[in-house]
Structures are given as C-alpha cells and as structure tokens.
Design an enzyme around this catalytic site. Sequence first.
Site, short mmCIF file in Angstrom:
data_model
loop_
_atom_site.label_atom_id
_atom_site.label_comp_id
_atom_site.label_asym_id
_atom_site.label_seq_id
_atom_site.Cartn_x
_atom_site.Cartn_y
_atom_site.Cartn_z
N ASP A 1 -14.43 -5.10 2.92
CA ASP A 1 -14.14 -6.12 3.95
C ASP A 1 -14.41 -5.62 5.37
OD1 ASP A 1 -11.95 -4.47 3.79
OD2 ASP A 1 -10.45 -6.07 3.74
N ARG A 2 -14.36 -4.31 5.59
CA ARG A 2 -14.63 -3.80 6.94
C ARG A 2 -16.09 -3.44 7.13
NH1 ARG A 2 -9.89 0.05 9.25
NH2 ARG A 2 -8.18 -1.38 8.80
N GLU B 1 -11.28 -8.75 14.13
CA GLU B 1 -10.31 -7.85 14.72
C GLU B 1 -10.99 -6.56 15.13
OE1 GLU B 1 -6.82 -7.86 11.97
OE2 GLU B 1 -8.22 -7.02 10.55
N GLU B 2 -10.32 -5.82 16.00
CA GLU B 2 -10.90 -4.58 16.53
C GLU B 2 -11.10 -3.53 15.44
OE1 GLU B 2 -8.76 -1.74 16.29
OE2 GLU B 2 -7.30 -3.14 15.45
N SER B 3 -10.36 -3.66 14.35
CA SER B 3 -10.37 -2.63 13.32
C SER B 3 -11.54 -2.81 12.35
CB SER B 3 -9.05 -2.65 12.56
OG SER B 3 -8.81 -3.94 12.05
N SER C 1 -7.90 -0.37 0.46
CA SER C 1 -8.91 -0.63 1.48
C SER C 1 -9.67 0.62 1.88
CB SER C 1 -8.21 -1.28 2.67
OG SER C 1 -9.14 -1.71 3.61
N HIS C 2 -9.53 1.04 3.13
CA HIS C 2 -10.28 2.17 3.68
C HIS C 2 -9.52 3.48 3.54
CE1 HIS C 2 -7.57 0.25 6.38
NE2 HIS C 2 -7.38 1.43 6.93
N ARG D 1 0.86 -1.19 0.00
CA ARG D 1 0.00 0.00 0.00
C ARG D 1 0.89 1.23 0.00
NH1 ARG D 1 -4.65 0.14 4.38
NH2 ARG D 1 -5.09 -1.83 3.35
N ASP E 1 -13.20 -1.36 -0.08
CA ASP E 1 -13.15 -2.65 -0.77
C ASP E 1 -14.08 -3.69 -0.15
OD1 ASP E 1 -11.48 -2.75 1.49
OD2 ASP E 1 -10.34 -4.43 0.67
N ASP F 1 -16.23 -0.45 4.14
CA ASP F 1 -15.13 0.38 3.63
C ASP F 1 -14.99 0.26 2.11
OD1 ASP F 1 -13.98 -2.16 3.47
OD2 ASP F 1 -11.98 -1.44 3.98
N LYS G 1 -3.49 -6.09 -3.02
CA LYS G 1 -3.56 -7.24 -2.12
C LYS G 1 -3.34 -8.45 -3.00
CE LYS G 1 -6.88 -5.54 1.34
NZ LYS G 1 -8.22 -5.73 1.93
N ARG H 1 -0.10 2.43 17.40
CA ARG H 1 -1.46 2.14 17.83
C ARG H 1 -1.41 1.65 19.28
NH1 ARG H 1 -3.85 2.82 13.08
NH2 ARG H 1 -3.40 1.53 11.24
N THR I 1 -2.00 -9.21 14.30
CA THR I 1 -2.85 -8.40 13.45
C THR I 1 -2.62 -8.73 11.97
OG1 THR I 1 -2.97 -6.62 15.04
CG2 THR I 1 -3.28 -6.02 12.75
N LYS J 1 -12.02 -10.88 5.58
CA LYS J 1 -13.15 -10.38 6.36
C LYS J 1 -14.23 -9.92 5.39
CE LYS J 1 -10.29 -6.33 7.08
NZ LYS J 1 -9.02 -6.16 7.79
C1 G1P Z 1 -4.86 -2.23 9.96
C2 G1P Z 1 -5.66 -2.86 11.07
C3 G1P Z 1 -5.62 -4.37 10.96
C4 G1P Z 1 -6.12 -4.79 9.58
C5 G1P Z 1 -5.37 -4.05 8.50
C6 G1P Z 1 -5.96 -4.31 7.13
O1 G1P Z 1 -3.52 -2.68 10.02
O2 G1P Z 1 -5.19 -2.45 12.34
O3 G1P Z 1 -6.40 -4.93 11.97
O4 G1P Z 1 -5.95 -6.16 9.40
O5 G1P Z 1 -5.42 -2.64 8.73
O6 G1P Z 1 -7.30 -3.91 7.05
P1 G1P Z 1 -2.34 -1.86 10.75
O7 G1P Z 1 -2.28 -0.50 10.10
O8 G1P Z 1 -2.74 -1.73 12.19
O9 G1P Z 1 -1.12 -2.70 10.56
ZN ZN Z 2 -10.77 -2.96 3.42
#
Ligand code: G1P
Ligand code: ZN
Length: 539
Positions: free
Chosen positions: A280-281, A362-364, A112-113, A21, A278, A276, A125, A494, A343, A375
């Site tokens: 997945d969130r 996951e929390e995200s 992604s987001h 990314r 793409d 989000d 990805k 984080r 993660t 996801k």
């Molecule tokens: C972040 C999220 C993680 C998720 C990833 C991809 O990664 O914290 O849970 O899997 O985006 O969506 P991080 O930036 O924390 O490495």
């Molecule tokens: Zn995403």
Amino acid sequence: MIETIKTTPYTDQKMGTAGLRKKTKVIMQPNYFENFIQSIFNTIPALNQKSFLIGGDGRYFNKVAIQKIIKIAAANQVKKLYIGQNGLVSTPAGSHIILENKLDGGFILTASHNPGGIGGDFGIKYANATGGQCQPAESQAIYEQTQKINEYKISDMPDIDLSQIGLTRCEDMEIEIIDPIADYIKLMESIFDFNQLRALLKSDFRFVFDAMNGVTGPYGKKLFEEILGAPAGTVIHATPLEDFGGLHPDPNLIYAKPLVDLMFSDNAPDFAAANDGDGDRNMILGRRFFVCPSDSLAILTDHYQTIPAYRNGIFGVAKSAATSMAVKRVAEALKIGYYEVPTGWKYFIHLMDSQRITLCGEESFGTGASHIREKDGIWATLFWLSIIAQTRKSVKDIALDHWKKYGRSYYLRNDFEKIPQETADKLMSDLQNKLPSLIGQTFGSYTVNEAYPFIYNDPVDHTSTQNGLIVHFKDGSRIVYRLSGTGTDGATLRTYIERYVTDDLLENPEDMLKELCGVSRQISEITIRTGKEQPDIIT
Ligand code: G1P
Ligand code: ZN
C-alpha cells in the site's frame, strides 16, 4: 469436528492506526490469535450468510494464521471464504477483491512495512464490507469482545492446500482459492492508458520497481514486465520472503537505501518506485531526485486530467493533518473539494463513499484513490509513469514546475522512538495544556500565531476524533505532534515539520528546516523529558 476451547482474555488487543500489530512472538502466544479472530466474529451477526477474504503479505506466520482463521471461520459457520493463492494478497488488491465480490469483510495478514520473521512483527488488518479497515466504533466493539472472551470455536479438520486455485471445503464452509493478481490488474487497466504506458516502458526509458521482498513482487512482474513490456529485471526484490530477506520493507530514504543510492549514482535510471511489504505504501524517485510524499499527492492531483479514469472530473482531495499543505493549494487552484482528516486510511473512506473525494494521501508514503478503500503503491507508480509518458519530462522537472507554480512546502518528519509510554503520554498532555500560552511567543525567527489540538468532525457519522497537536507560525510554517498508533515497542513521538517558501526552490530540506526542527524540540521538551537530543529517524 468442531471444538469449543476455553480461553482467557489478553488485555492488549486494541487495534491501532492499521489494525492489530504486535511482535510475532506476542501473536504466537497460546490462544492469542484465536481469541482475536473469535472476538471479531462475535461482533458480526448471521455469519452463515457472510463471506470473507483472507490473504497476507507472505511474512512469517502468514500460512499458519490463515489455517487458523479457516478453522475458526468454519466452526463459526461462516458461509464462504475467498483465499489468495499461496496465502498472498496485497492490501490494495484485497480491498478490490472485497468490493468486486461484494464480500462482508476480509483479513489481511500483515504488519505492513515493519520487519517480519520470528523476531519481527505480525499483524491483522480487518476490513469490513467497504473494502477498507473497520471504523473506530467497530474496532471498539471488537476490543470489548477481546476483554471478555472465555471460549472460541475451532474445527479439527486438516490444513487446506492453498496452492491450488479452485473450490474446496472445511466442515460445511465453502472455500475458493483465487488468483490474487488478475482482477487487480484489470482494475488498473480500467484507470490508466496501458497503450501509452507500454510505449514508454518499451522505449529506452529506464525504470526500476523495488518490491522490497514483499507481496508486490509477483504483481509487479506480471504488470510491468509481462503486460506493459518493461525489460526483465525491472522488478527487483521480486520474491515475497517470510523475513523480507532481513530487510525492513519500508519504502523511504532510510530503509530503501540501495535503491536511493542507485538513483543518485552516475548510472541512475530515469525513474524508480518502491512499495512496502503489503503493497500500500510507495516511494517515488527520479534521477538524483526524491519526491516527498506530500508533494507527490499535490503533483498527482494537479495532473489528474492525464489519467483516463479522471479526465471527466474528480470529486475532491483529502490529506491527513500531518501531511504538508501542498495539496491544499492545488485543490484551491482547481476549485475541487479539500478535506483534512486524522492519520489512518479509514478516515478517507467516508469521504470516498459519500463522493466528497476521489484522491487522497498521507505523508507516510501513502497515496490512493476511490477505486479501492486502501492506499495503493502500484496505482501511484502507474500514475507517475503516466505523467512522465504524457509530459515527457523528468521527475525533477515535473516537481520543479510544480513548485514554480505553487511554491514549495519543505517538509520533514522527526520520529523519537522507544519512549516509555507514560513519558510520552505526559509529554503530549502537558504540551496540549500549554498550547494556549504559546500563542504570540517567538522562537528564533518563528512566532506562533495559532496552537490547537487537531479535532476532526466526520461529515458522515458526525463523530469527532482528536489526533495530534498543531503549532502554526506567522510565516505559514507548521509543526504537528502526535503519538504513533502502530509501534510495537514503547511509544513513538512523531513531529511533522513544514515551511512554505516561494523562492529557494531547490535547497536541501535539512538545511531549510534546521532551525524549525530545533524549535519543535524546544516546544515539546523532548530532550529534557527523554534525554534524546536528536530524532531516531528522519524521513
Ligand atoms: C503510520 C503512519 C500513518 C499510516 C499508518 C499505517 O501510523 O504514520 O500515516 O496510516 O502507519 O500505514 P502511525 O504509526 O503514525 O500511527
Ligand atoms: Zn503497508
């Protein structure tokens, strides 16, 4: 004709938590994208027997990137490509297409987001035949190729028309342009009770699905409105836009603020979900109520029997270390397997393939299951709708019932962004070194009883991964520290903060965690080291 182009390596093509990314402009440098794609192909033997999927979330550069992959794949004698019509495929649907058609892998073009556009981000990805993102050993092999690449192959054929479903060719390679939505919806129908959902969505129940101008707009329109009968207009921000309409397509309290404001207004619908860029969130909201993603995973797990596909039992459940302990309590009560992983979704894949888990999250804002290897935001939305249809309760009452039964983990994530990389690395290594000395120390009302680096031993390939530092307190509270693997602008620290209580169930997390957030900053020395007194983002 196939050309061989001389090139030189870029040093920064290491994949992070979710593939490669970068800023869009970085990806657009001469040969940057081509180098990376050729490096992937260099790690795959017998390409003339291999088939891959290509698609993306529709962001700026998506279509250009797809044409480049087509031409590089053709020049490398790939057997066949499947491509989503108009270049669109959501991340979860892509995983399904790879599995369903037994493909050897796929390229999902998304950051992604993260925001899109020429000033935003772009990403790749890379999924393997599992339907999920490649494992650490594969990304390491690809990285090694990127560091020594000196040429790539590319066809000079004209661009392929991505708008027409059907078969075409580039050089000797077969290309099939596919409908990216239909099979995914069939998959959802095989999991959930569509009749029950139809009854709910055709009643006076009010639901809003916010696609955030990302790829799930067309999926949502087809599924929620056309097939399940929700009123037209249920899906908002439904057209995928190259720059997401200038929005940050991240479903959380900050970036989905208009939806949050609606849900906390007098005119709030019963239920809302956002996905989000793409797909997945997911974020789940009830009327005047936000569901913390860690709680969402716990609540879904506790209700697995609501869902036809899971009624006869599930394997187990897994969460990332940074996610709250809420789901662990559910797993213990239900006597199902429980796993804690680093993660990144790829760590769940071995657990799914070896039938150790069915559900994970996951929390995200990520929740999912073993129907695919990513996801899945729409799946999570359908799961919540199913629980509502079955219990006839509001989102808030469903959460409150859960906390009465299990207690509540108040939870917040504090992000400190744009830290110089060396400062962030030094902070983490110094913190790791001082962990043993923290044990027994008291900070305000909190006394440390354990402090250790989180190390995961993969039960399938026996590799171990370190991901984050955990400080645990006597009352069950926890702080987890880790550096982001997806940032594109400096380093992000984080800090995940959690406090478990069995009364005071309906308080404000900011109030309940105020002291512990201060403790987290004191322990990390973030303010002395960066000048930041407060986090940049709280989710
Ligand atoms: C972040 C999220 C993680 C998720 C990833 C991809 O990664 O914290 O849970 O899997 O985006 O969506 P991080 O930036 O924390 O490495
Ligand atoms: Zn995403």
